[in-house]
Design an enzyme around this catalytic site. Structure first.
Site, mmCIF file in Angstrom:
data_model
loop_
_atom_site.group_PDB
_atom_site.id
_atom_site.type_symbol
_atom_site.label_atom_id
_atom_site.label_comp_id
_atom_site.label_asym_id
_atom_site.label_seq_id
_atom_site.Cartn_x
_atom_site.Cartn_y
_atom_site.Cartn_z
ATOM 1 C CE LYS A 28 42.580 64.597 46.584
ATOM 2 N NZ LYS A 28 41.863 64.054 45.457
ATOM 3 N N GLY A 29 43.643 60.848 50.084
ATOM 4 C CA GLY A 29 43.625 60.533 51.681
ATOM 5 C C GLY A 29 44.504 59.148 52.041
ATOM 6 N N GLY B 203 36.344 64.234 49.875
ATOM 7 C CA GLY B 203 35.932 63.074 50.508
ATOM 8 C C GLY B 203 37.105 62.323 50.447
ATOM 9 C CG HIS B 204 40.491 63.682 51.030
ATOM 10 N ND1 HIS B 204 41.501 64.645 51.411
ATOM 11 C CD2 HIS B 204 40.111 63.892 49.689
ATOM 12 C CE1 HIS B 204 41.410 65.468 50.456
ATOM 13 N NE2 HIS B 204 40.384 65.146 49.336
ATOM 14 C CD GLN C 80 37.818 70.016 46.019
ATOM 15 O OE1 GLN C 80 38.754 70.878 46.468
ATOM 16 N NE2 GLN C 80 37.135 69.236 46.914
ATOM 17 C CG ASP D 256 36.831 61.478 44.223
ATOM 18 O OD1 ASP D 256 36.911 61.935 45.304
ATOM 19 O OD2 ASP D 256 35.920 61.475 43.536
ATOM 20 C CB VAL E 259 48.682 47.182 44.677
ATOM 21 C CG1 VAL E 259 49.866 47.510 43.499
ATOM 22 C CG2 VAL E 259 49.423 46.729 45.914
ATOM 23 N N GLY E 260 45.865 48.783 46.304
ATOM 24 C CA GLY E 260 44.699 48.418 47.163
ATOM 25 C C GLY E 260 44.454 49.500 48.231
HETATM 26 P P1 GDP Z 1 40.749 61.173 47.374
HETATM 27 O O1 GDP Z 1 39.725 62.034 47.305
HETATM 28 O O2 GDP Z 1 41.879 61.532 46.419
HETATM 29 O O3 GDP Z 1 41.227 60.886 48.882
HETATM 30 O O4 GDP Z 1 39.995 59.700 46.963
HETATM 31 P P2 GDP Z 1 38.687 59.043 47.572
HETATM 32 O O5 GDP Z 1 38.937 58.455 49.041
HETATM 33 O O6 GDP Z 1 37.527 60.026 47.268
HETATM 34 O O7 GDP Z 1 38.882 57.687 46.506
HETATM 35 C C1 GDP Z 1 39.697 56.674 46.417
HETATM 36 C C2 GDP Z 1 39.028 55.414 46.498
HETATM 37 O O8 GDP Z 1 39.924 54.382 45.892
HETATM 38 C C3 GDP Z 1 38.676 55.085 47.913
HETATM 39 O O9 GDP Z 1 37.613 54.403 48.182
HETATM 40 C C4 GDP Z 1 40.009 54.347 48.455
HETATM 41 O O10 GDP Z 1 39.824 53.636 49.576
HETATM 42 C C5 GDP Z 1 40.332 53.618 47.431
HETATM 43 N N1 GDP Z 1 41.752 53.335 46.897
HETATM 44 C C6 GDP Z 1 42.715 54.169 47.219
HETATM 45 N N2 GDP Z 1 43.934 53.659 46.574
HETATM 46 C C7 GDP Z 1 43.422 52.054 46.183
HETATM 47 C C8 GDP Z 1 44.295 51.181 45.482
HETATM 48 O O11 GDP Z 1 45.274 51.198 45.357
HETATM 49 N N3 GDP Z 1 43.524 50.174 45.079
HETATM 50 C C9 GDP Z 1 42.148 50.243 45.146
HETATM 51 N N4 GDP Z 1 41.562 48.849 44.992
HETATM 52 N N5 GDP Z 1 41.279 50.979 45.846
HETATM 53 C C10 GDP Z 1 42.242 52.224 46.360
HETATM 54 P P1 IMO Z 2 38.288 65.130 46.522
HETATM 55 O O1 IMO Z 2 38.979 65.703 47.446
HETATM 56 C C1 IMO Z 2 35.828 64.724 42.846
HETATM 57 C C2 IMO Z 2 33.550 68.101 41.597
HETATM 58 C C3 IMO Z 2 32.078 68.181 41.599
HETATM 59 C C4 IMO Z 2 31.536 68.938 40.457
HETATM 60 C C5 IMO Z 2 32.695 70.267 40.751
HETATM 61 C C6 IMO Z 2 32.184 71.245 41.585
HETATM 62 O O2 IMO Z 2 37.578 64.084 47.225
HETATM 63 O O3 IMO Z 2 38.998 64.603 45.503
HETATM 64 P P2 IMO Z 2 31.849 71.705 43.963
HETATM 65 O O4 IMO Z 2 30.940 71.013 45.044
HETATM 66 O O5 IMO Z 2 33.134 71.647 44.363
HETATM 67 O O6 IMO Z 2 31.198 72.996 43.672
HETATM 68 O O7 IMO Z 2 31.671 70.884 42.580
HETATM 69 O O8 IMO Z 2 33.873 69.398 41.276
HETATM 70 N N1 IMO Z 2 34.257 67.719 42.874
HETATM 71 C C7 IMO Z 2 34.967 66.839 43.089
HETATM 72 N N2 IMO Z 2 35.257 65.552 42.378
HETATM 73 N N3 IMO Z 2 36.561 64.764 44.032
HETATM 74 C C8 IMO Z 2 36.276 65.704 44.945
HETATM 75 O O9 IMO Z 2 37.098 65.969 46.014
HETATM 76 C C9 IMO Z 2 35.494 66.746 44.655
HETATM 77 N N4 IMO Z 2 35.036 67.871 44.723
HETATM 78 C C10 IMO Z 2 34.275 68.584 43.839
HETATM 79 O O10 IMO Z 2 31.711 66.662 41.367
HETATM 80 O O11 IMO Z 2 31.977 68.331 39.187
HETATM 81 MG MG MG Z 3 37.352 62.028 47.194
#
Ligand code: GDP
Ligand code: IMO
Ligand code: MG
Length: 419
Positions: free
Chosen positions: A16-17, A40-41, A218, A13, A408-409
């Protein structure tokens, strides 16, 4: 742009997305190489939010090939729903390719995961409940069902029989072959047009001099080999996973970049040395909207961990860093950064391999002044507050790698290229 790998440098999280969406416009293809719909990206374009679980985050750019490699475990129901959702929002899904060798996540994987987590009790992993672990277990145990099997009634019947027999004998689960067979053959028919030999596809793209971006899911500390085992996912989200998860040789990769948040979050159970329990943790959670994109669970928040960064640099061979969510720190008076761990009078600068140390170490922090200015509107790196620049410099020093991009957002445009 060359053939570049993007990996998460922390516990997932990291944003990356958003970064993949930005870089996708400069490449010809985006390839997922591991994980499944546990990912979840998030990409936000003009306030419209897209959350990708299986489809690569480059799909919003027309004409870019989006490829799901053999290392991914695919829940066809979720993939089809994702395709339908995108189409209903006016996004073309013509350039999607799905490896015939990727493994299928079946409903019984979710059921096994539920039973296993229940049995672990207090020691549960806190998975995303997407059946990821059991699907990879079946792959390694050589009884997995692969994407290509959904296109062949006879093979699928045979494989399902073996699996259902196994489930009856080992888990006491009685499942109907007929229902599963027809349902999954139906998914096969729906996905047929996307299914191909993706290793060959990527090879040919590279031979034509095209640029390919590899999208990690991940993060480094969730890697089944190099993460905080057993509190990890069941694949290799580190750069090494690209070669086996796509079917290319390491000599074809030009660059590896890590994405890190300006602080750290973790969702699920397991060690987290710099976790903040208290008011500042709440501030980060609220300002950063730190709730899981897949499960909606609140994410645990902590200070930036330089030890983890050095580890991610080493394990992935990172050439550089992309730092996200700096804006979330804008209101803090003081900001801490962990530079080492203390364990029984010992100072440890490199991420230890013993689980006991992750659990019992104490972070050694350096405290920095907060900049207390809004960075979310800054568009040129030179306009960043000097205290924020100092914080970025400190992160670069800790990791020994440069920060190339700064987010930054959440919006697509909230991104600065650093000198
Ligand atoms: P990923 O799994 O690595 O793609 O990350 P996620 O999408 O799960 O979580 C990142 C969250 O932070 C999402 O809700 C994005 O919209 C948000 N986000 C990404 N970059 C920034 C940033 O620079 N600032 C803020 N405030 N939110 C961000
Ligand atoms: P993205 O790609 C954050 C965590 C789960 C749990 C562990 C094992 O959005 O960064 P699993 O369902 O993979 O067997 O769970 O890994 N986990 C993540 N945490 N971002 C993710 O994906 C994750 N995918 C799995 O919360 O701790
Ligand atoms: Mg994610």
């Amino acid at each position: 742009m060359s053939n570049t790998v993007i990996v998460g440098a922390q516990w997932g999280d990291e944003g990356k997305g958003k970064i993949i969406d930005f870089l996708a416009k400069k490449v010809d293809a985006v390839v997922r190489f591991q994980g499944g719909s546990n990912a979840g990206h998030t990409v936000v374009v003009n306030n419209e939010k897209f959350i990708f679980h299986l489809i690569p985050s480059g799909i919003l750019h027309p004409g870019k090939k989006c490829i799901i490699g053999n290392g991914v475990v695919v829940d066809p129901k979720i993939l089809i729903a994702e395709i339908e959702d995108l189409k209903s929002r006016g996004i073309k899904v013509d350039d999607l390719y799905l490896s015939s060798q990727a493994h299928i996540v079946m409903p019984y994987h979710m059921e096994i995961e539920r039973l296993e987590e229940e049995q672990r009790g207090e020691g549960k992993i806190g998975t995303t409940k997407r059946g990821i672990g059991p699907a990879y277990t079946d792959k390694i145990a050589r009884r997995g069902i692969r994407v290509a099997d959904l296109l062949e009634r006879e093979t699928l019947t045979q494989k399902l029989k073996i699996n259902l027999e196994f489930l009856k004998n080992f888990y006491g689960l009685n499942l109907s072959l007929k229902n599963a067979l027809e349902e999954y053959l139906q998914y096969g028919r729906k996905l047929k047009r996307y299914i191909t030999d993706t290793s060959m596809l990527v090879y040919e793209l590279m031979r034509e001099g095209k640029n390919v971006l590899f999208e990690g899911a991940q993060g480094t500390l969730l890697d089944v080999d190099h993460g905080t085992y057993p509190y990890v996912t069941s694949s290799n989200p580190t750069a090494g996973g690209v070669c086996t998860g796509v079917g290319i040789g390491p000599t074809r990769i030009d660059k590896v970049l890590g994405v890190a948040k300006a602080y750290v979050t973790r969702v699920g159970e397991g060690p987290f040395p710099t976790e903040i329990k208290g008011e500042i943790g709440e501030i980060l959670k609220n300002r950063g909207k730190e709730y899981g994109s897949t499960t909606g669970r609140p994410r645990r928040c902590g200070w930036f961990d330089g030890v983890v960064l050095r580890y991610a640099v080493r394990i992935n061979g990172l050439d550089g860093l992309i730092l996200t969510k700096l804006d979330v720190l804008d209101t803090l008076d003081k900001i801490k950064i962990c530079v080492a761990y203390k364990y029984k009078h010992q100072v440890i600068r490199e991420f230890p391999s013993q689980p006991r140390i992750w659990q019992e170490c104490e972070p050694i922090y350096e405290e920095m002044e907060g900049w207390k200015e809004d960075t979310s509107k800054v568009t040129r790196s030179k306009d960043l507050p000097w205290k924020a620049k100092k914080y970025l410099k400190k992160i670069e020093e800790e990791g020994g790698v440069p920060i190339h991009l700064l987010s930054v957002g959440p919006q697509r445009g909230d991104l600065l290229v650093l000198d």
